[in-house]
Enzyme design. Sequence first.
Site, PDB file in Angstrom:
ATOM      1  N   CYS A 126      66.326 -17.379 -24.553  1.00 32.12           N
ATOM      2  CA  CYS A 126      65.593 -16.702 -25.589  1.00 32.12           C
ATOM      3  C   CYS A 126      66.079 -15.215 -25.294  1.00 32.12           C
ATOM      4  O   CYS A 126      65.763 -14.827 -24.152  1.00 32.12           O
ATOM      5  CB  CYS A 126      64.214 -16.844 -26.227  1.00 32.12           C
ATOM      6  SG  CYS A 126      63.815 -18.501 -26.534  1.00 32.12           S
TER       7      CYS A 126
ATOM      8  N   ARG B 254      71.993 -15.770 -24.141  1.00 32.03           N
ATOM      9  CA  ARG B 254      70.568 -16.325 -23.869  1.00 32.03           C
ATOM     10  C   ARG B 254      70.081 -17.597 -24.606  1.00 32.03           C
ATOM     11  O   ARG B 254      68.833 -18.283 -24.311  1.00 32.03           O
ATOM     12  CB  ARG B 254      69.486 -15.317 -23.663  1.00 32.03           C
ATOM     13  CG  ARG B 254      69.769 -14.128 -22.814  1.00 32.03           C
ATOM     14  CD  ARG B 254      68.707 -13.046 -22.788  1.00 32.03           C
ATOM     15  NE  ARG B 254      67.583 -13.633 -22.187  1.00 32.03           N
ATOM     16  CZ  ARG B 254      67.168 -13.461 -21.070  1.00 32.03           C
ATOM     17  NH1 ARG B 254      67.856 -12.955 -20.134  1.00 32.03           N
ATOM     18  NH2 ARG B 254      65.925 -13.944 -20.832  1.00 32.03           N
TER      19      ARG B 254
ATOM     20  N   ASN C 105      59.638 -15.102 -25.531  1.00 33.28           N
ATOM     21  CA  ASN C 105      60.520 -15.544 -24.536  1.00 33.28           C
ATOM     22  C   ASN C 105      59.713 -16.234 -23.261  1.00 33.28           C
ATOM     23  O   ASN C 105      58.926 -15.728 -22.781  1.00 33.28           O
ATOM     24  CB  ASN C 105      61.590 -14.776 -24.257  1.00 33.28           C
ATOM     25  CG  ASN C 105      62.581 -15.269 -22.798  1.00 33.28           C
ATOM     26  OD1 ASN C 105      62.824 -14.374 -22.073  1.00 33.28           O
ATOM     27  ND2 ASN C 105      62.461 -16.501 -22.784  1.00 33.28           N
ATOM     28  N   GLY C 106      59.722 -17.572 -23.388  1.00 34.12           N
ATOM     29  CA  GLY C 106      58.705 -18.421 -22.241  1.00 34.12           C
ATOM     30  C   GLY C 106      58.250 -19.458 -22.668  1.00 34.12           C
ATOM     31  O   GLY C 106      58.483 -20.188 -23.921  1.00 34.12           O
TER      32      GLY C 106
ATOM     33  N   LYS D 233      72.443 -18.714 -20.439  1.00 30.62           N
ATOM     34  CA  LYS D 233      72.914 -18.182 -19.498  1.00 30.62           C
ATOM     35  C   LYS D 233      71.845 -17.646 -18.299  1.00 30.62           C
ATOM     36  O   LYS D 233      72.011 -18.114 -17.162  1.00 30.62           O
ATOM     37  CB  LYS D 233      73.949 -16.730 -19.686  1.00 30.62           C
ATOM     38  CG  LYS D 233      74.048 -16.050 -18.390  1.00 30.62           C
ATOM     39  CD  LYS D 233      75.498 -15.431 -18.477  1.00 30.62           C
ATOM     40  CE  LYS D 233      76.033 -15.071 -17.216  1.00 30.62           C
ATOM     41  NZ  LYS D 233      76.855 -16.164 -16.795  1.00 30.62           N
TER      42      LYS D 233
HETATM   43  C1  G6P Z   1      72.479 -21.539 -16.002  1.00 28.62           C
HETATM   44  C2  G6P Z   1      73.561 -20.817 -16.361  1.00 28.62           C
HETATM   45  C3  G6P Z   1      74.677 -21.279 -15.207  1.00 28.62           C
HETATM   46  C4  G6P Z   1      74.002 -20.568 -13.749  1.00 28.62           C
HETATM   47  C5  G6P Z   1      72.497 -21.105 -13.589  1.00 28.62           C
HETATM   48  C6  G6P Z   1      71.701 -20.237 -12.334  1.00 28.62           C
HETATM   49  O1  G6P Z   1      72.509 -22.999 -15.881  1.00 28.62           O
HETATM   50  O2  G6P Z   1      74.274 -21.520 -17.456  1.00 28.62           O
HETATM   51  O3  G6P Z   1      75.703 -20.788 -15.284  1.00 28.62           O
HETATM   52  O4  G6P Z   1      74.629 -20.953 -12.509  1.00 28.62           O
HETATM   53  O5  G6P Z   1      71.864 -21.188 -14.768  1.00 28.62           O
HETATM   54  O6  G6P Z   1      71.775 -18.964 -12.812  1.00 28.62           O
HETATM   55  P1  G6P Z   1      71.317 -17.914 -11.936  1.00 28.62           P
HETATM   56  O7  G6P Z   1      71.280 -16.638 -13.047  1.00 28.62           O
HETATM   57  O8  G6P Z   1      70.149 -18.065 -11.345  1.00 28.62           O
HETATM   58  O9  G6P Z   1      72.678 -17.660 -11.091  1.00 28.62           O
END
Ligand code: G6P
Length: 619
Positions: A2, A27, A101-102, A614
């Site tokens: 979000c 997001r 968000n949360g 993401k």
């Molecule tokens: C989500 C994203 C991934 C990422 C993972 C960990 O699943 O889609 O691409 O590797 O989170 O995210 P971070 O920001 O902790 O690397």
Amino acid sequence: MCGIVGYLGDQQAYPILIKGLHRLEYRGYDSAGVSMISQSGELNVYKAKGKVVALEESVKNDDISGTIGIAHTRWATHGEPNATNAHPHYSQSKNLSLVHNGIIENYKTLRTELESRGYTFCSETDTEVLVQLVECMMDTHKSDLFTAVQFALKSVVGAYAIAILEKSNPDQLICARKGSPLIIGVGKNENGNAEYYLGSDATPIVEYTNQVIYLNDEEIAIMDRKGRLDIVNLQNVQQTPHLHTLQMNLDQLEKGGFPHFMLKEIWEQPNALRTCIRGRLNKEQKDVILSGIIDNKEKFKNCRRIIICACGTSWHSALIGKYFIEEACQIPVEVEYASEFRYRNPVIFEDDVVIAVSQSGETADTLAAIQLAKSKGAFLYGICNVIGSSIARATDSGTYLHVGAEIGVASTKAFTGQVITLSLLGLVIAKVRNTLSDDMYNMLVDELFMIPDKMQWTLENNKNIDEFAQKFTYCKNFIYLGRGYNYPVALEGALKLKEISYIHAEGYPAAEMKHGPIALIDEEMPVVVIAPRQGMYDKVVSNIQEIKSRNGKIISVVTEGDTIVKEMSDYSFVIPDTRDCFVPMLAVIPLQLLSYYVATAKGRNVDQPRNLAKSVTVE
Ligand code: G6P
């Protein structure tokens, strides 16, 4: 997950909010909404299912005026993705609107209580409970909004970043956070009047101001048109706002002529890694400088072991980091899925170093894992890309990747940035612990320095993946195999394909194939084998023979000049020679391109794949 945007100032809020939502769409993108207090004093809320463009389409004939507003792009947790469950949510009297968000964990109890007091609900969301609770607090305590938010948040269990508007008070914007990120941008218009911006990250803000405040957990901020900016915590203690200067440029947020952010970010890798090692890897003096370690030398010198916590792609880079640090520093390294680690009462010693690897620096599980480690006395080190992120701030020390904003949901340049940062880290620790000979150390420094150029070569020499990838759009499954340092690359290659093409793919250690996956091999099954000359080459050749004799299709990643594996393969991607510990940064590039081109050939939205976000700020 979000995204939140907010604005208070002299400009029209709607264009700023919509632009911000587009920036934050990575997001979450299942629904979106905006709320503004119009020139005539109405508190309007507009929402639509789907992406931000659907919202823009739906408000064409509505009153979108107003110089104060909040907006939201959603990744559904409570309640299906539809316009009713989309944010912002009104309170009962429609005097308030709120974005969140949360996750409010005790929302059911709160909702039952509010229902017993006569509040009715339109949506299934935990967010509507929150806005009703704030209104209920205003009524009960006959208080202003700011005090009511404080009361409400005291009875909430869970994570939140919120922004809230009050119809009867069009000159003030209120926001708060706990566990989910929220940044306040502080600007001034040409007349010197205060302007405030809100964003879940800096991307909706950077265009207007580079002065930001990172809100801390359990802090509530109130801003008004006269320039008031007060931050207090839930205990009503006044906090001093600390202004930070953003280090982000707008080019990073545009596609720069590429059809997708993902392709742009794949091609950015050589330069991104050059920036990452700049000032840290000194070729002439054969030195590696990471101030985060130098300042805490003793911790790394004396630690009993290293635990690395991460999720997703970051977990894969962590695994490569483990192999390198164990080899170079002779220290045990454990790699943990943060989501598992945080809930299984792990053994953590006070002389452990716990490293969090996270692109966003906001992943809820990784943040919780390090908080657990902190409570047991471990030293915390963060490897994050996003400056000022929650994990970066929660750790004792750390290193930023400096690879620039990564917008594509599937991580690419952050992965290779993490691997090179973990390699630098391994070299510094090896120096501190004196575990590498000078010759070996110098050779590794020289080789690491050449990686960005070799990445460029890899990109230039694998341009034809585009055409080749078309052949695989019919596939339902893929297997990826690698050994040693390339086993995590196999995992990452498989994850990339899954994430954006929705083709099922498994990554396996090549030698494990005969313990199960070999049963899947037939003439329909593409098997991607990472088979560089360095590191168990002969063993991988045997594994390839096992696949060939079962009619599997071999796609290999080989070292320039290779003939043996190339001849056995239906298709080969070529990479330059390097030390086996650094191969992952090269070998992953053709795999990123393969998944990108298979996905685009299938017509997938590679930058915003279905169901993914993401930044995963919920558990
Ligand atoms: C989500 C994203 C991934 C990422 C993972 C960990 O699943 O889609 O691409 O590797 O989170 O995210 P971070 O920001 O902790 O690397």
